[in-house]
Design an enzyme around this catalytic site. Structure first.
Site, PDB file in Angstrom:
ATOM      1  N   GLU A 134       4.570   2.830   4.583  1.00 48.43           N
ATOM      2  CA  GLU A 134       4.360   3.268   5.785  1.00 48.43           C
ATOM      3  C   GLU A 134       5.477   2.961   6.978  1.00 48.43           C
ATOM      4  OE1 GLU A 134      -0.644   3.462   5.673  1.00 48.43           O
ATOM      5  OE2 GLU A 134       0.284   2.656   7.222  1.00 48.43           O
ATOM      6  N   CYS A 154      -2.050  -0.718   9.730  1.00 44.69           N
ATOM      7  CA  CYS A 154      -1.076  -0.237   9.205  1.00 44.69           C
ATOM      8  C   CYS A 154      -1.681  -0.335   7.892  1.00 44.69           C
ATOM      9  CB  CYS A 154      -0.006  -1.294   9.011  1.00 44.69           C
ATOM     10  SG  CYS A 154      -0.892  -3.150   9.228  1.00 44.69           S
TER      11      CYS A 154
HETATM   12  S1  SF4 Z   1      -2.405  -8.524   8.310  1.00 44.78           S
HETATM   13 FE1  SF4 Z   1      -2.567  -9.734   7.052  1.00 44.78          FE
HETATM   14  S2  SF4 Z   1      -2.496  -8.010   5.162  1.00 44.78           S
HETATM   15 FE2  SF4 Z   1      -2.000  -6.926   6.450  1.00 44.78          FE
HETATM   16  S3  SF4 Z   1      -0.055  -6.452   6.079  1.00 44.78           S
HETATM   17 FE3  SF4 Z   1       0.213  -8.470   7.780  1.00 44.78          FE
HETATM   18  S4  SF4 Z   1      -0.524 -10.177   6.405  1.00 44.78           S
HETATM   19 FE4  SF4 Z   1      -0.541  -8.425   4.840  1.00 44.78          FE
END
Ligand code: SF4
Length: 348
Positions: free
Chosen positions: A93, A336
């Site tokens: 995405e 995300c």
């Molecule tokens: S918040 Fe943590 S699990 Fe989510 S994309 Fe970022 S690094 Fe990866």
């Protein structure tokens, strides 16, 4: 002989490869201009390059494109969430948002993520692979065309905060940043780019040395190890003290202010005592704290904090530079990883 994938190549590498083929230096500039400024990917359409040189380029280089396969739009906030599919059918995405200062794109860095942060939809899907430099760049090129076609405006800022941990794909990240910042490439100034990490300490310092003008955001989300460990397994490798010491060094090396991201989760990290502990930990670091209201998602057990304002005021009264992140895209699966999860579930 296999062909070089042009979108993966920085300007300097391209110059060397073109020189080996006896192609003059200015032709690299022409090719970069067609691709990155005019969104032309067909060598036959690069009309200021002679037919003979086009032929040499075609024999030695290829461009692999990606496509947008879904778009969710939050019209009110001018926020667009795109699902982008690569040649191997893997998808990621990217989000494009309009702020007062212009358009910003949020890029993904991996298909899935190995970091397994407990509050994150992307962490629900194990990493399948890293994105190539060209796939970082392709996201921007697709979004740039879309926004230009719709609004006749340019995307001026890039944040790398989408799916994946950019520092877990460090080599490709750096190559992509070279293309993004090159004046003949996408020509985006490093001050307009922010890379976000969950806290991979050695890479923070490596980026500071290699590209000191790029901005850094660090996902903190807790004032101590006990809470951070519950939320972010990366804390077992690099604990909070080490992370904060590294951030101090980063500020010293780059002379830049660092951004700390802090998602407020109800009854987990949102108590006034947490704010007070955080203030003590941030003492002496040139930083700015971005408080993020949590977007609740079915896949995770956490709830949005109701104490955002109390947390904000506590930090502010103690002279910490702090902001509450403007909410965008609440209606379009804005966390995300959510759009990709939905797409993959729909296909099952
Ligand atoms: S918040 Fe943590 S699990 Fe989510 S994309 Fe970022 S690094 Fe990866």
């Amino acid at each position: 002989m296999s062909k070089h994938l042009l979108l993966d190549l920085s300007f300097d590498i391209c110059e060397k490869l073109f020189a080996k083929l006896k192609l003059k230096n200015f032709i690299v500039k022409q090719v970069f201009h067609w691709i990155y400024q005019k969104n032309i990917y067909d060598f036959n359409k690069m009309t200021n390059i002679s037919l003979n040189n086009q032929k040499i380029i075609k024999q030695n280089f290829a461009i692999i494109l990606a496509k947008i396969i879904d778009i969710n739009i939050d019209k009110k906030h001018k926020t667009f969430k795109f699902l982008v599919q690569f040649h191997d059918k893997n998808s990621i995405e990217m989000v494009v948002m309009k702020f007062g200062y212009g358009w910003t794109i949020c890029l993904s860095s991996q298909v899935g993520c190995s970091m397994q942060c407990k509050f994150c939809a992307s962490g629900m899907k194990i990493k399948k692979r890293d994105l190539t430099p060209g796939e970082f760049v392709m996201q921007y090129l697709l979004a740039k065309k879309y926004i230009f076609d719709q609004f006749h405006e340019r995307i001026t800022n890039i944040v790398i905060m989408g799916i994946g941990e950019p520092f877990d794909n460090f080599t490709n990240l750096v190559e992509a940043l070279k293309i993004i910042t090159n004046p003949y490439g996408m020509a985006i100034g490093p001050n307009h780019i922010t890379v976000s990490t969950c806290g991979i300490c050695p890479k923070i310092l490596q980026l500071a040395k290699l590209m000191p003008k790029i901005n850094l955001a660090v996902s903190l989300h807790a004032p101590n190890d006990a809470i951070r460990k519950q939320l972010m397994p990366i804390n077992n490798a690099y604990n909070l003290n080490l992370l904060l010491r590294t951030c101090k060094k980063y500020c010293h090396l780059t002379k830049k202010r660092i951004t700390f991201e802090y998602i407020l989760l109800e009854n987990i990290n949102d108590h006034k005592t947490d704010a007070i502990e955080l203030i003590k930990k941030l003492k002496g670091i040139n930083c700015y704290v971005n408080l993020i209201p949590y977007n609740e998602i079915n896949e995770c057990k956490f709830a949005r904090s109701k104490k955002i304002n109390i947390f904000f005021n506590t930090l502010k009264q103690n002279k910490i530079l702090v902001k509450i992140r403007q909410e965008r895209g609440g209606t379009i699966n804005a966390a995300c990883g959510q759009l990709r999860i939905k797409y993959e579930d729909d296909r099952k």
